[in-house]
Design a protein around this motif. Sequence first.
Motif, mmCIF file in Angstrom:
data_model
loop_
_atom_site.group_PDB
_atom_site.id
_atom_site.type_symbol
_atom_site.label_atom_id
_atom_site.label_comp_id
_atom_site.label_asym_id
_atom_site.label_seq_id
_atom_site.Cartn_x
_atom_site.Cartn_y
_atom_site.Cartn_z
ATOM 1 N N ASN A 79 6.834 -0.735 -6.140
ATOM 2 C CA ASN A 79 6.944 0.626 -6.636
ATOM 3 C C ASN A 79 5.846 0.875 -7.672
ATOM 4 O O ASN A 79 5.037 -0.016 -7.957
ATOM 5 N N ILE A 80 5.831 2.074 -8.229
ATOM 6 C CA ILE A 80 4.767 2.436 -9.174
ATOM 7 C C ILE A 80 4.760 1.499 -10.373
ATOM 8 O O ILE A 80 3.696 1.030 -10.795
ATOM 9 N N ALA A 81 5.920 1.215 -10.926
ATOM 10 C CA ALA A 81 5.989 0.335 -12.101
ATOM 11 C C ALA A 81 5.405 -1.036 -11.794
ATOM 12 O O ALA A 81 4.636 -1.589 -12.591
ATOM 13 N N ASN A 136 -5.044 6.784 6.674
ATOM 14 C CA ASN A 136 -4.156 7.826 7.208
ATOM 15 C C ASN A 136 -2.985 8.093 6.268
ATOM 16 O O ASN A 136 -2.612 9.247 6.046
ATOM 17 N N ILE A 137 -2.413 7.043 5.729
ATOM 18 C CA ILE A 137 -1.305 7.211 4.784
ATOM 19 C C ILE A 137 -1.797 7.923 3.531
ATOM 20 O O ILE A 137 -1.151 8.850 3.034
ATOM 21 N N ARG A 138 -2.946 7.507 3.034
ATOM 22 C CA ARG A 138 -3.526 8.109 1.823
ATOM 23 C C ARG A 138 -3.767 9.603 2.016
ATOM 24 O O ARG A 138 -3.462 10.414 1.148
ATOM 25 N N GLN A 139 -4.290 9.973 3.168
ATOM 26 C CA GLN A 139 -4.614 11.374 3.430
ATOM 27 C C GLN A 139 -3.371 12.257 3.518
ATOM 28 O O GLN A 139 -3.450 13.451 3.264
ATOM 29 N N THR A 140 -2.240 11.682 3.871
ATOM 30 C CA THR A 140 -1.027 12.482 3.993
ATOM 31 C C THR A 140 -0.112 12.365 2.773
ATOM 32 O O THR A 140 0.920 13.016 2.723
ATOM 33 N N THR A 141 -0.479 11.529 1.816
ATOM 34 C CA THR A 141 0.386 11.369 0.644
ATOM 35 C C THR A 141 -0.339 11.737 -0.647
ATOM 36 O O THR A 141 -0.124 12.809 -1.176
ATOM 37 N N ILE A 142 -1.209 10.877 -1.138
ATOM 38 C CA ILE A 142 -1.746 11.094 -2.484
ATOM 39 C C ILE A 142 -2.930 12.034 -2.573
ATOM 40 O O ILE A 142 -3.151 12.635 -3.603
ATOM 41 N N LYS A 143 -3.717 12.134 -1.528
ATOM 42 C CA LYS A 143 -4.871 13.037 -1.541
ATOM 43 C C LYS A 143 -5.645 12.984 -2.864
ATOM 44 O O LYS A 143 -5.669 13.950 -3.618
ATOM 45 N N PRO A 144 -6.270 11.848 -3.162
ATOM 46 C CA PRO A 144 -6.990 11.732 -4.435
ATOM 47 C C PRO A 144 -8.185 12.681 -4.493
ATOM 48 O O PRO A 144 -8.723 13.082 -3.463
ATOM 49 N N PRO A 145 -8.605 13.045 -5.692
ATOM 50 C CA PRO A 145 -9.774 13.922 -5.813
ATOM 51 C C PRO A 145 -11.020 13.269 -5.225
ATOM 52 O O PRO A 145 -11.122 12.047 -5.187
ATOM 53 N N ALA A 173 4.412 7.273 -5.082
ATOM 54 C CA ALA A 173 5.552 6.464 -4.631
ATOM 55 C C ALA A 173 5.624 6.432 -3.110
ATOM 56 O O ALA A 173 5.871 5.378 -2.514
ATOM 57 N N ASN A 174 5.411 7.572 -2.468
ATOM 58 C CA ASN A 174 5.418 7.620 -1.000
ATOM 59 C C ASN A 174 4.287 6.781 -0.414
ATOM 60 O O ASN A 174 4.486 6.057 0.563
ATOM 61 N N PHE A 175 3.105 6.880 -1.001
ATOM 62 C CA PHE A 175 1.980 6.076 -0.527
ATOM 63 C C PHE A 175 2.294 4.588 -0.648
ATOM 64 O O PHE A 175 2.102 3.821 0.296
ATOM 65 N N ILE A 176 2.770 4.176 -1.814
ATOM 66 C CA ILE A 176 3.060 2.760 -2.037
ATOM 67 C C ILE A 176 4.116 2.271 -1.057
ATOM 68 O O ILE A 176 3.967 1.198 -0.460
#
Length: 107
Positions: free
Chosen positions: A2-4, A56-65, A90-93
């Motif tokens: 998880n994030i923590a 693919n996961i990154r593009q649909t979840t966190i979309k970083p700048p 959290a979804n990406f992880i």
Amino acid sequence: MNIARLRISAHDLEIERGRYAKPKPKEPHLRICKMCNSNKIEDEIHFLLQCPAYLNIRQTTIKPPQSTDFQLIFNTIMTSTEPETLTQVANFISQSTKLRSATLYGN
């Protein structure tokens, strides 16, 4: 994971696994990502922002700048208190960890 756990390096990315390798720890430059062919160290930044295996996961979840300053992006994401950002990370992880586990360990 998880994030923590990502924030405090309590995960099983190669950067951490290598610290506890037997009979002796791997040097940091040898803790390479097994999910891609980039020959990059599998650390938190590579996992969250760079590894092509999770694109693919990154593009649909966190979309970083759009930036090449991955350290800055990582720091911004990891220190965010915005509920939307935390949910995206959290979804990406969650999704990426499942993919990594299935690919590397078959579970």
